[in-house]
Design an enzyme around this catalytic site. Sequence first.
Site, PDB file in Angstrom:
ATOM      1  N   GLU A  33       2.648  10.622 -14.879  1.00 44.57           N
ATOM      2  CA  GLU A  33       3.811  10.698 -15.768  1.00 44.57           C
ATOM      3  C   GLU A  33       3.653   9.581 -16.800  1.00 44.57           C
ATOM      4  O   GLU A  33       3.452   8.417 -16.424  1.00 44.57           O
ATOM      5  CB  GLU A  33       5.109  10.488 -14.972  1.00 44.57           C
ATOM      6  CG  GLU A  33       6.311  10.585 -15.886  1.00 44.57           C
ATOM      7  CD  GLU A  33       7.654  10.463 -15.175  1.00 44.57           C
ATOM      8  OE1 GLU A  33       7.673  10.253 -13.949  1.00 44.57           O
ATOM      9  OE2 GLU A  33       8.671  10.576 -15.878  1.00 44.57           O
ATOM     10  N   ARG A 259      -0.891   6.480   0.010  1.00 49.30           N
ATOM     11  CA  ARG A 259      -0.896   5.660  -1.199  1.00 49.30           C
ATOM     12  C   ARG A 259      -1.655   4.378  -0.934  1.00 49.30           C
ATOM     13  O   ARG A 259      -1.675   3.876   0.184  1.00 49.30           O
ATOM     14  CB  ARG A 259       0.531   5.236  -1.556  1.00 49.30           C
ATOM     15  CG  ARG A 259       1.384   6.272  -2.174  1.00 49.30           C
ATOM     16  CD  ARG A 259       2.783   5.709  -2.349  1.00 49.30           C
ATOM     17  NE  ARG A 259       2.931   5.026  -3.628  1.00 49.30           N
ATOM     18  CZ  ARG A 259       3.204   5.667  -4.756  1.00 49.30           C
ATOM     19  NH1 ARG A 259       3.349   6.969  -4.774  1.00 49.30           N
ATOM     20  NH2 ARG A 259       3.344   5.001  -5.880  1.00 49.30           N
ATOM     21  N   LYS A 269       5.281   1.784 -10.820  1.00 50.31           N
ATOM     22  CA  LYS A 269       5.490   1.632 -12.259  1.00 50.31           C
ATOM     23  C   LYS A 269       6.875   1.079 -12.558  1.00 50.31           C
ATOM     24  O   LYS A 269       7.064   0.337 -13.509  1.00 50.31           O
ATOM     25  CB  LYS A 269       5.303   2.984 -12.961  1.00 50.31           C
ATOM     26  CG  LYS A 269       3.851   3.267 -13.265  1.00 50.31           C
ATOM     27  CD  LYS A 269       3.704   4.529 -14.066  1.00 50.31           C
ATOM     28  CE  LYS A 269       3.951   5.730 -13.188  1.00 50.31           C
ATOM     29  NZ  LYS A 269       3.635   7.002 -13.836  1.00 50.31           N
TER      30      LYS A 269
HETATM   31  P1  ATP Z   1       4.720   4.922  -9.374  1.00 52.94           P
HETATM   32  O1  ATP Z   1       5.440   4.894  -8.069  1.00 52.94           O
HETATM   33  O2  ATP Z   1       3.833   3.768  -9.603  1.00 52.94           O
HETATM   34  O3  ATP Z   1       5.614   5.221 -10.538  1.00 52.94           O
HETATM   35  P2  ATP Z   1       4.030   7.638  -9.425  1.00 52.94           P
HETATM   36  O4  ATP Z   1       3.481   8.363  -8.263  1.00 52.94           O
HETATM   37  O5  ATP Z   1       5.412   7.934  -9.812  1.00 52.94           O
HETATM   38  O6  ATP Z   1       3.725   6.127  -9.219  1.00 52.94           O
HETATM   39  P3  ATP Z   1       2.597   9.153 -11.304  1.00 52.94           P
HETATM   40  O7  ATP Z   1       2.343   8.909 -12.726  1.00 52.94           O
HETATM   41  O8  ATP Z   1       3.439  10.300 -10.921  1.00 52.94           O
HETATM   42  O9  ATP Z   1       3.168   7.831 -10.717  1.00 52.94           O
HETATM   43  O10 ATP Z   1       1.240   9.197 -10.511  1.00 52.94           O
HETATM   44  C1  ATP Z   1       0.178  10.044 -10.830  1.00 52.94           C
HETATM   45  C2  ATP Z   1      -0.651  10.271  -9.597  1.00 52.94           C
HETATM   46  O11 ATP Z   1      -1.098   9.045  -9.059  1.00 52.94           O
HETATM   47  C3  ATP Z   1       0.177  10.942  -8.520  1.00 52.94           C
HETATM   48  O12 ATP Z   1      -0.560  12.052  -8.038  1.00 52.94           O
HETATM   49  C4  ATP Z   1       0.337   9.911  -7.461  1.00 52.94           C
HETATM   50  O13 ATP Z   1       0.319  10.472  -6.195  1.00 52.94           O
HETATM   51  C5  ATP Z   1      -0.858   8.996  -7.681  1.00 52.94           C
HETATM   52  N1  ATP Z   1      -0.526   7.635  -7.266  1.00 52.94           N
HETATM   53  C6  ATP Z   1       0.472   6.863  -7.730  1.00 52.94           C
HETATM   54  N2  ATP Z   1       0.518   5.682  -7.079  1.00 52.94           N
HETATM   55  C7  ATP Z   1      -0.490   5.718  -6.171  1.00 52.94           C
HETATM   56  C8  ATP Z   1      -0.966   4.802  -5.188  1.00 52.94           C
HETATM   57  N3  ATP Z   1      -0.395   3.608  -5.009  1.00 52.94           N
HETATM   58  N4  ATP Z   1      -2.025   5.170  -4.439  1.00 52.94           N
HETATM   59  C9  ATP Z   1      -2.613   6.366  -4.630  1.00 52.94           C
HETATM   60  N5  ATP Z   1      -2.221   7.264  -5.539  1.00 52.94           N
HETATM   61  C10 ATP Z   1      -1.163   6.958  -6.303  1.00 52.94           C
HETATM   62 MG    MG Z   2       5.609  10.320 -10.105  1.00 51.60          MG
END
Ligand code: ATP
Ligand code: MG
Length: 544
Positions: A33, A259, A269
């Site tokens: 995102e 994760r 984020k």
């Molecule tokens: P955040 O919690 O940091 O906002 P998010 O999952 O909302 O992370 P996205 O932009 O939706 O952020 O993430 C894109 C991809 O990265 C998703 O498929 C998510 O599962 C993966 N991802 C995000 N954080 C991690 C992590 N700590 N370890 C592994 N994969 C991750």
């Molecule tokens: Mg997300």
Amino acid sequence: MTQPASDFIRQRIKQDLDSGLVEGAIVTRFPPEPNGYLHIGHAKSICLNFGVAEEFGGYTYLRFDDTNPLKESDTYVEAIQQDVAWLGFEWSDRLTNASDYFDALYARAVELIDGGKAYVCSLTGEEIRQSRGTLTEPGKESPYRGRSVEENRELFERMRAGEFADGEQVLRAKIDMASPNINMRDPVLYRIRHATHQRTGDKWVIYPMYDFTHCICDALEGITHSLCTLEFEDHRPLYDWVLDNINMNFHPPQIEFSRLGLEYTVLSKRLLSQLVTQGLVEGWDDPRMPTLAGLRRRGVTPGAIREFCRRVGVTKQDNRVEMSLLEFCIRRDLEGTVRRGMGVLNPLKVRISNYRDDGEVLEGPWHAQNPDLGRRELPFGAELYIEREDFTDAPPKKWRRLSPGALVRLRYAYIIRCDEVVRDARGEIQELVCSYIPESKSGSDTSGLKPNGVVHWVAADTAVAVEIRLYGRLFKVPDPGAATLVDDIDPASLTIRSGYVEPAIHHSDDDHFQFERLGYFFRDPERANTYNRTVSLRDSWKPG
Ligand code: ATP
Ligand code: MG
């Protein structure tokens, strides 16, 4: 060097290929995102998605999940592309956006309405939350659940046309308010947001929710394995429900993995964005940040991050990895290939009383074990700087550095002896007066003397004054929490020193260096004459 990993996801993919369940290319996607910069947790997902496609012959979409115009921006879209490319992965022409599919998604929502599988609900957000129930109590059905297909179609059309205010109506799936899985209790599929979208402008005032969008985009792109993190496990039934209830002949499997967590930092984020907006760090690319931009600015290499992700592996166990593993991977990636020179962090002046300054230029290899890196000139002089910590007038036992009367070798130069300690009025050591042994020149030493140890130095008149930034952990505790974020920050996480580097470092085209005995450093791309310490050296440099 890097063994291809074998984990449960790779095993599953291999199985699917062997059994013929998947024919042809493996297709994955990385779906960020664009509401913040990527962090090292995302790197794990990037390495996995792009990695398996590379290994099994296939390709990966970089798909922006741009369904919330209030939080997203082009700045992030650009930063994310830069970071994925920097990590070394290519999406070629497979750059997509959820918004590319807004028309298709709308049509799919209408399809659900027509099948009696979705309805427009006029409850407020708060009412919907209240009626959702809890883990132990079923939810309550919305009074609008029984609306006819015609009424739902008309209302949904009017939602799209902008006739309602934000929050006035939503489109919900009609599933089961008593489901033990709260995600299945008539989840919202579309909401109203009168906001300009960075790509579609004002075309839309309704936006699809992630759970509705993601599975359809996956199916439309022919994703063979939709890999996501464990928090989506409870959403999988919804992912499957949507695809099962529209006319779609492709249904990717969603497979979850844990994760990445990293000690002494946060990987979210939302929290990282809070650090930036509250001014607790300099920006998304502050070298203390676990963002890819921050790590890059600190001097961490893509190879080190990829190796780190490989070693962390892919499992279903939640884990918080030790920072030392990342540091190990960074050193490993830099140790054989980076030039080694001398810098002084905390300068102490040394005057060599018996040296006649005639512009003598010494030299030494850039890397004692890697002759390919060549050699560099090292101007000597009667006034030098050494590290303040390399002198004491009260030497403990086995002191391998300088003290009154003791001999040390200046790296790639001469042996010196400390004859006198000059102090200022407050008793602070101001300079050392030393004498050098002319026959002890490195490489042609005929002195027969055995120095105490070897220390690094720079010549005062040719050294370049620089700012050196040393970084510690951003947080004092291994598991900083959202509630205590500000209090958990370690105020000592940044130390700024006024130091010196030898001229060859300053004039080199490289950006990465080892300053002998002090660590690996990287020229800050944003600040002139500034070097960021990427990582310290695990082993203190052995004398001799
Ligand atoms: P955040 O919690 O940091 O906002 P998010 O999952 O909302 O992370 P996205 O932009 O939706 O952020 O993430 C894109 C991809 O990265 C998703 O498929 C998510 O599962 C993966 N991802 C995000 N954080 C991690 C992590 N700590 N370890 C592994 N994969 C991750
Ligand atoms: Mg997300």
